[in-house]
Write an enzyme that holds these catalytic residues in place. Structure first.
Site, mmCIF file in Angstrom:
data_model
loop_
_atom_site.group_PDB
_atom_site.id
_atom_site.type_symbol
_atom_site.label_atom_id
_atom_site.label_comp_id
_atom_site.label_asym_id
_atom_site.label_seq_id
_atom_site.Cartn_x
_atom_site.Cartn_y
_atom_site.Cartn_z
ATOM 1 C CE1 TYR A 145 -2.159 3.314 2.668
ATOM 2 C CE2 TYR A 145 -3.508 2.740 0.767
ATOM 3 C CZ TYR A 145 -3.205 3.600 1.806
ATOM 4 O OH TYR A 145 -3.940 4.747 1.983
ATOM 5 C CG ASP A 240 6.006 3.718 0.193
ATOM 6 O OD1 ASP A 240 4.791 3.588 -0.044
ATOM 7 O OD2 ASP A 240 6.422 4.329 1.194
ATOM 8 C CE LYS A 268 3.011 4.847 7.755
ATOM 9 N NZ LYS A 268 1.674 4.889 8.353
#
Ligand code: KE4
Length: 433
Positions: A145, A240, A268
């Site tokens: 994802y 990613d 994050k």
């Protein structure tokens, strides 16, 4: 553990004014058969719900809070920055200091652009890869994802090397027509796709450790193989690292595995709990980004001093000697404890972990791609989640996520968690799984 009455009442109110009562679907806890907590405050490794119940938190806001909630130095930095204004929309020195910090820590980044979320970072990286190569096709992996980027909201077609189909309403087929979805850890499938489409492939994007189908590490040679296949075909390799960046080591997965991408996406942890994303690459690649280059990307709050202060403080603390060793030792201790308890209880679980990110699958074997993850017993996970919650431990409200150990988790917290697992696995057994 008092009933979660107030959480429930807030949830009923929330559902009238927020889609599904939440601002991000996975928080709804529907995947684990209950309603969400509503949190009043958080400190260190703990969160308190509106009913005053305390939980040891292994979600850590889905990864950002590697230092724990409300770290005093991060809070202080935010307060100081706020006193001087939260956003200028005009460059400030904190952006430069933060960019220099990221360049210093992430091996493959020479130039970086800040955005406000991991999704924005990925969306920009995809556009950049297409701008640099002049190509359109993107390869991604099933079960990975990358945020709610239209082009990557695709589900795998049957078989391998098939074009993706929209995985969300509102994503037209044309938008995903250039996206190829392959099984994670399947280098042969990538090789075939490259042979078929090689010179049309702008980039391969991969979570170097998959954290969105539970935790699935790369098998030996997978990441290096992607690196070599991209070199051979003139495609760019995008890591990613929204989860793994600053999580596995100071330099993320690329430093941990010694495989270096062309473009890195970050999120994050980089924001220390405030909204920050980033994408970075070599001087040559980033020269394509406006205003230097022709690839346009922009953002009102990008690089705002408040978020830069939180992120920079966090990254500087992560440079302190020994932090990652301690994080990893704590996570290994937790893994051993969970495995021992499961063995004592006669419950079959598989724990997959890299550094301080991991997850438990209810299956008797390791899993290396999404099809194998889907054979695990997610119902049992739901029972486990609810029982752990009753014992004051908050895990990810979905099997397809990770648990995160923060620097704030103490050995006492870990022991309490292992003890709670003893009870929770008993509940799993009693549920007939
Ligand atoms: P955000 O746009 O949510 O900041 O980042 C998107 C993203 C990109 N890449 C990876 C590897 C990610 O894991 C994410 C977001 N992660 C999810 C859960 N693992 C965030 C939680 C949520 O969606 O509520």
């Amino acid at each position: 553990m008092s009933l979660r009455k107030l959480s429930y009442e807030y949830y009923e109110r929330a559902k009238r004014v927020l889609p599904g009562g939440v601002n991000s679907p996975v928080r709804s806890a529907r995947a684990v058969g209950t309603h969400p907590l509503f949190i009043r405050e958080a400190k260190g490794a703990w969160i308190w719900d509106e009913d005053g119940n305390r939980y040891i938190d292994y979600v850590c806001s889905w990864g950002p809070l590697i230092l724990g909630h409300s770290h005093p130095k991060v809070v202080e930095a935010i307060k100081e920055a706020a006193e001087r204004g939260t956003s200028y929309g005009i460059p400030c020195k904190l952006e430069v200091e933060m960019a220099e910090q990221v360049v210093k820590m992430v091996p493959s980044i020479e130039v970086v652009r800040f955005v406000n979320s991991g999704t924005e970072a990925v969306m920009s990286a995809i556009r950049l890869a297409r701008a640099v190569t002049g190509r359109k096709k993107i390869i991604k992996f099933d079960g990975c994802y990358h945020g709610h980027v239209d082009a990557l909201l695709v589900k795998a077609g049957s078989g391998v090397a098939t074009f993706g189909m929209p995985a969300s309403a509102g994503v037209p087929e044309e938008v995903v027509a250039q996206t190829i979805v392959l099984p994670y850890n399947d280098l042969e499938a990538v090789r075939s796709a490259m042979e078929l489409h090689g010179k049309e492939i702008a980039a391969i994007i991969v979570e170097p450790v998959a954290g969105n189908m539970g935790v699935v590490p790369p098998v030996d040679g997978f990441l290096r193989g992607l690196r070599e296949l991209c070199e051979a075909q003139g495609a760019l390799l995008i890591f990613d690292e929204v989860i793994t960046g600053f999580r596995l080591t100071q330099g993320g997965a690329q430093q941990y595995y010694g495989v270096y991408p062309d473009i890195t996406c970050l999120g994050k942890i980089i924001g220390g709990g405030l909204p920050v994303g980033a994408y970075g690459a070599s001087v040559e690649i980033m020269a394509h980004v406006a205003p230097d280059g022709q690839m346009y990307q922009a953002g009102t709050l990008s690089g705002n001093p408040l978020a830069m202060a939180a992120g920079l403080t966090t990254l500087r603390i992560l440079e302190v000697e020994g932090i990652y060793e301690e994080l990893n030792e704590k996570a290994a201790y937790l893994e051993r404890g969970l495995k021992e308890v499961a063995e004592n209880r006669g419950v079959t679980i598989t724990v997959q972990r890299v550094g301080s990110m991991g997850c438990g699958f209810f299956t008797d074997r390791s899993v290396k791609n999404f099809d194998e993850v889907k054979t695990c017993n997610t119902e049992a996970y739901g029972v486990f989640f609810r029982a752990m919650l009753d014992k004051g431990v908050y895990l990810a409200p979905s099997q397809f996520e990770a648990f995160f150990v923060s620097y704030a988790h103490t050995m006492e917290d870990l022991d309490k968690t292992i003890e709670a697992a003893h009870y929770a696995l008993k509940k799993v057994l009693e549920s007939g799984y």
